[in-house]
Design a protein around this motif. Structure first.
Motif, PDB file in Angstrom:
ATOM      1  N   MET A  10      -7.167  -2.027  -9.625  1.00  0.00           N
ATOM      2  CA  MET A  10      -5.859  -2.515  -9.166  1.00  0.00           C
ATOM      3  C   MET A  10      -5.984  -3.908  -8.548  1.00  0.00           C
ATOM      4  O   MET A  10      -5.124  -4.765  -8.757  1.00  0.00           O
ATOM      5  CB  MET A  10      -5.269  -1.532  -8.150  1.00  0.00           C
ATOM      6  N   PHE A  14      -3.749  -6.862 -10.152  1.00  0.00           N
ATOM      7  CA  PHE A  14      -2.622  -7.428  -9.403  1.00  0.00           C
ATOM      8  C   PHE A  14      -3.005  -8.681  -8.615  1.00  0.00           C
ATOM      9  O   PHE A  14      -2.222  -9.633  -8.560  1.00  0.00           O
ATOM     10  CB  PHE A  14      -2.048  -6.373  -8.451  1.00  0.00           C
ATOM     11  N   THR A  40       5.073  -7.088  -6.105  1.00  0.00           N
ATOM     12  CA  THR A  40       3.695  -7.456  -6.415  1.00  0.00           C
ATOM     13  C   THR A  40       2.917  -7.814  -5.152  1.00  0.00           C
ATOM     14  O   THR A  40       1.734  -7.486  -5.030  1.00  0.00           O
ATOM     15  CB  THR A  40       3.653  -8.638  -7.397  1.00  0.00           C
ATOM     16  N   VAL A  43       1.987  -4.499  -3.609  1.00  0.00           N
ATOM     17  CA  VAL A  43       0.921  -3.820  -4.339  1.00  0.00           C
ATOM     18  C   VAL A  43      -0.420  -4.518  -4.129  1.00  0.00           C
ATOM     19  O   VAL A  43      -1.473  -3.866  -4.072  1.00  0.00           O
ATOM     20  CB  VAL A  43       1.263  -3.732  -5.841  1.00  0.00           C
ATOM     21  N   GLN A  44      -0.400  -5.836  -4.004  1.00  0.00           N
ATOM     22  CA  GLN A  44      -1.649  -6.570  -3.783  1.00  0.00           C
ATOM     23  C   GLN A  44      -2.304  -6.161  -2.467  1.00  0.00           C
ATOM     24  O   GLN A  44      -3.510  -5.897  -2.414  1.00  0.00           O
ATOM     25  CB  GLN A  44      -1.373  -8.074  -3.795  1.00  0.00           C
ATOM     26  N   PHE A  46      -1.662  -3.399  -0.827  1.00  0.00           N
ATOM     27  CA  PHE A  46      -1.961  -1.970  -0.964  1.00  0.00           C
ATOM     28  C   PHE A  46      -3.282  -1.755  -1.698  1.00  0.00           C
ATOM     29  O   PHE A  46      -4.089  -0.890  -1.316  1.00  0.00           O
ATOM     30  CB  PHE A  46      -0.817  -1.290  -1.705  1.00  0.00           C
ATOM     31  N   SER A  47      -3.532  -2.539  -2.740  1.00  0.00           N
ATOM     32  CA  SER A  47      -4.766  -2.409  -3.509  1.00  0.00           C
ATOM     33  C   SER A  47      -5.989  -2.740  -2.654  1.00  0.00           C
ATOM     34  O   SER A  47      -6.997  -2.029  -2.684  1.00  0.00           O
ATOM     35  CB  SER A  47      -4.725  -3.323  -4.734  1.00  0.00           C
ATOM     36  N   TYR A 100       6.606  -5.690   2.419  1.00  0.00           N
ATOM     37  CA  TYR A 100       7.693  -5.866   1.457  1.00  0.00           C
ATOM     38  C   TYR A 100       8.839  -6.677   2.062  1.00  0.00           C
ATOM     39  O   TYR A 100       9.516  -7.441   1.356  1.00  0.00           O
ATOM     40  CB  TYR A 100       8.195  -4.504   0.998  1.00  0.00           C
TER      41      TYR A 100
END
Length: 275
Positions: A10, A14, A40, A43-44, A46-47, A100
């Motif tokens: 991930m 990402f 995005t 998610v970045q 989060f990864s 977010y």
């Protein structure tokens, strides 16, 4: 290991491919849509969070497996692994929800929000400043001592057990030759310190920069090309760290090496069948 590999993949997808390659070469793509940009960015982070804490969780699992034989039977199970991974995912998700809402549209084009910029008051709001420090502490400042502590305790246990085994072998039959078990234990110690060492070395630059920027309240880097270059290099090292642990763990597993050998040999075996 599968969860670590997924988290690292991930990060590659990402953080490296999508953010640092695709987005820079296609400025007006769908990635510039504000809601996509926010997602995005979420998610970045989060990864990265998953990659770090899956590594810590796996290191703790190895500590229990090697040092706590009584607890090993209850803890080192597939069910426990699933529970731990689920808890890490949920806590990481909850931890980065504010990311977010950090961004707002940079412009409105045809009534569509485009681009992402940091919300007004992000650097002056005490709530955002507190959240930034909490996020920095959770990743990667807190994992530093945890990895060092767990790996040090595991290495100490291996060394003590190795001394006892060496003394018993010498007392019973006077064997002083090579011992495969001792060799495996030495390899385990090297593996443990390679993992913790690589993590600390690769994460230290970005951690130091984040702390310095937070303390000095630096808001922009205009006119400071050297600082910008240092940040880009630090990010590169951070992304590289997300790949090293899984590679180290995988390459040191005998079954993994055997499967890799079979994959390499397969084309030649396939050709031999038609000769």
């Amino acid at each position: 290991m599968a969860a670590m590999a997924v988290a690292d993949l991930m990060v590659c997808m990402f953080n490296v491919i999508l953010q640092n390659i695709f987005r820079y070469h296609f400025l007006d793509s769908w990635l510039s849509y504000t809601y996509v940009c926010r997602f995005t960015a979420f998610v970045q982070v989060f990864s990265i969070q998953l990659s770090v804490w899956f590594t810590v969780s796996f290191t703790f699992d190895r500590f229990i497996s090697i040092c706590c034989q009584k607890l090993k039977l209850k803890y080192c199970t597939e069910r426990t692994a699933s529970v731990v991974l689920t808890i890490v995912c949920i806590l990481s998700f909850l931890m980065i929800i504010p990311v977010y809402f950090r961004y707002e549209p940079s412009s409105i084009i045809d009534e569509m929000p485009w681009g992402c910029r940091t919300v007004t008051g992000y650097y002056s709001s005490s709530a955002w400043v507190a959240y930034t420090w909490i996020k920095t502490l959770s990743t990667p400042i807190l994992p530093f001592p945890l990895l060092l502590l767990l790996n040090s305790l595991t290495a100490r246990h291996i060394l003590v057990a190795s001394r006892s085994r060496r003394a018993l072998r010498s007392r019973n039959n006077g064997e002083n030759g090579s011992d495969p078990e001792m060799k495996n234990r030495r390899t385990s110690i090297i593996l443990l310190f390679a993992i913790s060492g690589s993590f600390i070395v690769l994460w230290t630059p970005i951690t130091v920069i984040n702390i310095c920027v937070g303390v000095t309240e630096t808001l922009s880097f205009k006119g400071s090309n050297s600082l910008y270059l240092a940040i880009r290099i630090a990010l590169l090292l951070m992304y590289l760290s997300s790949c090293t642990n899984t590679c180290i763990y995988a390459l040191t597993q005998r079954r993994f090496r055997e499967e890799m050998k079979n994959i390499v040999k397969y084309p030649f075996t396939f050709i031999e069948l038609f000769k």
